[in-house]
Design an enzyme around this catalytic site. Structure first.
Site, PDB file in Angstrom:
ATOM      1  N   HIS A 281     -64.288 115.262  -0.029  1.00  0.00           N
ATOM      2  CA  HIS A 281     -63.754 115.220   1.339  1.00  0.00           C
ATOM      3  C   HIS A 281     -62.957 116.482   1.591  1.00  0.00           C
ATOM      4  O   HIS A 281     -62.273 116.966   0.684  1.00  0.00           O
ATOM      5  CB  HIS A 281     -62.854 113.986   1.533  1.00  0.00           C
ATOM      6  CG  HIS A 281     -62.592 113.684   2.963  1.00  0.00           C
ATOM      7  ND1 HIS A 281     -61.548 114.243   3.656  1.00  0.00           N
ATOM      8  CD2 HIS A 281     -63.274 112.912   3.843  1.00  0.00           C
ATOM      9  CE1 HIS A 281     -61.577 113.816   4.906  1.00  0.00           C
ATOM     10  NE2 HIS A 281     -62.616 113.006   5.051  1.00  0.00           N
ATOM     11  N   GLU A 334     -67.500 106.704   2.706  1.00  0.00           N
ATOM     12  CA  GLU A 334     -68.868 106.273   2.988  1.00  0.00           C
ATOM     13  C   GLU A 334     -69.505 105.429   1.891  1.00  0.00           C
ATOM     14  O   GLU A 334     -70.438 104.685   2.174  1.00  0.00           O
ATOM     15  CB  GLU A 334     -69.754 107.487   3.296  1.00  0.00           C
ATOM     16  CG  GLU A 334     -69.273 108.335   4.459  1.00  0.00           C
ATOM     17  CD  GLU A 334     -69.295 107.618   5.811  1.00  0.00           C
ATOM     18  OE1 GLU A 334     -69.358 106.377   5.844  1.00  0.00           O
ATOM     19  OE2 GLU A 334     -69.239 108.317   6.829  1.00  0.00           O
TER      20      GLU A 334
HETATM   21  N1  ACO Z   1     -71.228 116.174  -4.694  1.00  0.00           N
HETATM   22  C1  ACO Z   1     -71.258 117.235  -5.528  1.00  0.00           C
HETATM   23  N2  ACO Z   1     -70.506 118.354  -5.349  1.00  0.00           N
HETATM   24  C2  ACO Z   1     -69.693 118.353  -4.274  1.00  0.00           C
HETATM   25  C3  ACO Z   1     -69.595 117.280  -3.390  1.00  0.00           C
HETATM   26  C4  ACO Z   1     -70.411 116.151  -3.619  1.00  0.00           C
HETATM   27  N3  ACO Z   1     -70.389 115.087  -2.821  1.00  0.00           N
HETATM   28  N4  ACO Z   1     -68.709 117.592  -2.418  1.00  0.00           N
HETATM   29  C5  ACO Z   1     -68.263 118.811  -2.682  1.00  0.00           C
HETATM   30  N5  ACO Z   1     -68.848 119.279  -3.810  1.00  0.00           N
HETATM   31  C6  ACO Z   1     -68.613 120.562  -4.480  1.00  0.00           C
HETATM   32  C7  ACO Z   1     -69.376 121.672  -3.792  1.00  0.00           C
HETATM   33  O1  ACO Z   1     -70.668 121.804  -4.325  1.00  0.00           O
HETATM   34  C8  ACO Z   1     -68.492 122.859  -4.110  1.00  0.00           C
HETATM   35  O2  ACO Z   1     -68.741 123.222  -5.438  1.00  0.00           O
HETATM   36  P1  ACO Z   1     -68.764 124.762  -5.867  1.00  0.00           P
HETATM   37  O3  ACO Z   1     -67.331 125.197  -5.782  1.00  0.00           O
HETATM   38  O4  ACO Z   1     -69.312 124.719  -7.261  1.00  0.00           O
HETATM   39  O5  ACO Z   1     -69.653 125.487  -4.892  1.00  0.00           O
HETATM   40  C9  ACO Z   1     -67.079 122.281  -4.051  1.00  0.00           C
HETATM   41  O6  ACO Z   1     -67.233 120.885  -4.340  1.00  0.00           O
HETATM   42  C10 ACO Z   1     -66.404 122.423  -2.702  1.00  0.00           C
HETATM   43  O7  ACO Z   1     -67.311 121.995  -1.684  1.00  0.00           O
HETATM   44  P2  ACO Z   1     -67.151 122.357  -0.169  1.00  0.00           P
HETATM   45  O8  ACO Z   1     -68.484 122.183   0.494  1.00  0.00           O
HETATM   46  O9  ACO Z   1     -66.420 123.627   0.024  1.00  0.00           O
HETATM   47  O10 ACO Z   1     -66.175 121.220   0.300  1.00  0.00           O
HETATM   48  P3  ACO Z   1     -65.945 120.790   1.788  1.00  0.00           P
HETATM   49  O11 ACO Z   1     -64.517 120.457   1.942  1.00  0.00           O
HETATM   50  O12 ACO Z   1     -66.496 121.757   2.758  1.00  0.00           O
HETATM   51  O13 ACO Z   1     -66.871 119.481   1.851  1.00  0.00           O
HETATM   52  C11 ACO Z   1     -67.855 117.428   2.310  1.00  0.00           C
HETATM   53  C12 ACO Z   1     -66.530 118.228   2.282  1.00  0.00           C
HETATM   54  C13 ACO Z   1     -68.807 118.066   3.315  1.00  0.00           C
HETATM   55  C14 ACO Z   1     -67.546 116.018   2.777  1.00  0.00           C
HETATM   56  C15 ACO Z   1     -68.476 117.408   0.897  1.00  0.00           C
HETATM   57  O14 ACO Z   1     -67.587 116.843  -0.038  1.00  0.00           O
HETATM   58  C16 ACO Z   1     -69.830 116.702   0.850  1.00  0.00           C
HETATM   59  O15 ACO Z   1     -70.846 117.319   1.148  1.00  0.00           O
HETATM   60  N6  ACO Z   1     -69.853 115.378   0.500  1.00  0.00           N
HETATM   61  C17 ACO Z   1     -71.102 114.647   0.475  1.00  0.00           C
HETATM   62  C18 ACO Z   1     -71.447 114.120   1.850  1.00  0.00           C
HETATM   63  C19 ACO Z   1     -70.548 112.989   2.299  1.00  0.00           C
HETATM   64  O16 ACO Z   1     -70.239 112.079   1.537  1.00  0.00           O
HETATM   65  N7  ACO Z   1     -70.150 113.046   3.586  1.00  0.00           N
HETATM   66  C20 ACO Z   1     -69.254 112.084   4.185  1.00  0.00           C
HETATM   67  C21 ACO Z   1     -67.893 112.673   4.349  1.00  0.00           C
HETATM   68  S1  ACO Z   1     -66.704 111.488   4.953  1.00  0.00           S
HETATM   69  C22 ACO Z   1     -66.864 111.520   6.634  1.00  0.00           C
HETATM   70  O17 ACO Z   1     -67.210 112.489   7.241  1.00  0.00           O
HETATM   71  C23 ACO Z   1     -66.547 110.271   7.387  1.00  0.00           C
END
Ligand code: ACO
Length: 395
Positions: A281, A334
């Protein structure tokens, strides 16, 4: 260079050199772009609130209409105000004729969320909603109540139509959550199921300046009408990184199948560079309080899915900590939202529309707030292309 280009180059002065623009903040992380009295998320503390009240406490003790009143009218209602507000909500559930006719023709033309987005667009036009720039607060508040009362009706009606079933008329004596389940199924919902869904809806009403709420505020800031702002917000919500995640959570649980397979499946998915749906998140670097609450609701509603989700969660947190050290990836809302909605009898295609019906209350409150203290939201970008002015190539 031909003579026309030569003339242009000769007569167009170069723009004056300006200070280089500041670097862009990727994803606008940490950038404050609005002031709000509606609520806040404190990611480091795993805490969020609605007008100061802890959201989980509201979910535990109050109904959706009371929280809705809190957002629209600034305070929790007295018993008398609650009854009057619930009556107004029930009275606003009548489907306008042309929107109803549209639903009959588009219900199976796309996913339920796409149908909802189109229906909201026509709804605003049919009801003659004026630009927020021209409409006063009371007019906008009335539109917002109508919209929030009608979104569940639009979702339930189009759901039945797409499955070849007759729509079920709304029942005024039912709460929003119970009436939604009634209109989807045509059966009286179990009180525990209706309450479980209502608790989910209360938790989802608002959550800081998330992507869809920001989209709604940006659109409202142009003076556009409420329907335009909410259509844009639904579009933003549809993405799998935001509200589109829960149906993918269920596919993930289906693929994993049993707790013993969880660790291997998760390792393989991460190795392929995939993201685990329901984890990570932008704001929360500790437990997402919504996931903590919904885990309880899911386990309370029971069933093998809740137990599988709990096992997957345990494995995923351990593997993520090992494979993505330092990212502080925790369970987001979620994972258990999907489990709770499934236990309430909702099909996966309804997960994001159901999220949307709660969040429409938050979006609308943000539109009202934006309209009351408006300044056009118009940020800047940093140009990183070839140095201008680039001479036009000869034809
Ligand atoms: N699974 C695996 N790796 C992840 C996940 C995940 N769910 N989420 C983040 N990471 C990793 C990224 O790959 C990245 O790794 P890196 O540094 O090796 O490149 C690091 O964590 C940071 O990721 P960012 O994309 O910069 O984090 P951001 O804050 O932008 O992302 C997000 C937040 C989009 C929710 C992300 O965690 C994600 O894609 N989650 C999966 C989708 C999801 O569950 N969405 C629902 C969100 S809740 C809502 O909106 C109500």
């Amino acid at each position: 260079m031909d003579s026309a280009n030569a003339a242009t180059t000769a007569t167009t002065p170069s723009p004056p050199a300006t200070a280089p623009a500041r670097p862009a903040v990727a994803g606008l992380e940490g950038v404050v772009v609005a002031e709000t009295a509606l609520g806040d998320v404190r990611g480091e503390e795993g805490f969020y609130h609605y007008r100061g009240y802890r959201a989980q406490e509201l979910a535990r003790d109050r109904g959706l209409e009371e929280v809705w009143h809190l957002f629209f009218h600034g305070r929790l209602p007295s018993a008398r105000e609650h009854a009057a507000f619930a009556g107004a909500v029930a009275g606003a559930r009548t489907m306008p004729a042309r929107t109803g006719a549209l639903l009959a023709t588009i219900a199976d033309a796309g996913e339920p969320l796409e149908v909802l987005r189109s229906a909201v667009s026509l709804l605003g036009a049919e009801l003659g909603w004026r630009p927020t720039l021209d409409a006063g607060h009371d007019e906008l508040a009335e539109e917002a109540t109508r919209l929030c009362a009608l979104v569940p009706v639009l979702v339930a009606t189009s759901w039945r139509l797409r499955r070849g079933l007759e729509p079920v008329p709304a029942r005024g004596e039912l709460s929003t959550a119970a009436n939604y389940l009634w209109m989807l199924t045509g059966a009286d919902p179990e009180p525990a199921v209706a309450r479980g869904l209502e608790q989910y809806l209360v938790l989802m009403v608002d959550h800081g300046l998330n992507a869809s709420t920001f989209a709604a505020r940006v659109i409202a800031s142009t003076g556009a009408d409420l329907a335009a702002a909410v259509c844009g917000a639904i579009g933003a919500l549809s993405g799998p990184l935001h509200g589109g995640a829960p149906s993918r959570v269920l596919s993930m649980l289906d693929e994993i199948g049993s707790p013993e397979r969880a660790e291997a499946w998760i390792r393989a998915a991460l190795q392929r560079g995939e993201r685990l749906m329901g984890f990570g998140h932008r704001a929360y670097k500790t437990d997402d309080p919504r996931s903590v609450f919904l885990r309880e609701v899911a386990l309370g509603l029971g069933g093998p899915r809740a137990a599988l989700a709990a096992a997957v969660e345990e494995s995923a947190l351990a593997v993520l900590a090992e494979v993505k050290p330092g990212r502080r990836l925790r369970t987001n809302v979620e994972l258990y939202a999907a489990v709770v909605m499934e236990a309430c009898g909702l099909a996966p295609e309804l997960f994001t529309p159901t999220f949307a019906l709660a969040r429409t209350i938050g979006w609308s409150a943000h539109v009202l707030e934006q309209a009351a203290h408006n300044r056009l939201i118009r940020p800047a970008s940093r140009y990183v292309g070839p140095a201008p002015p680039v001479p036009l190539p000869a034809r």
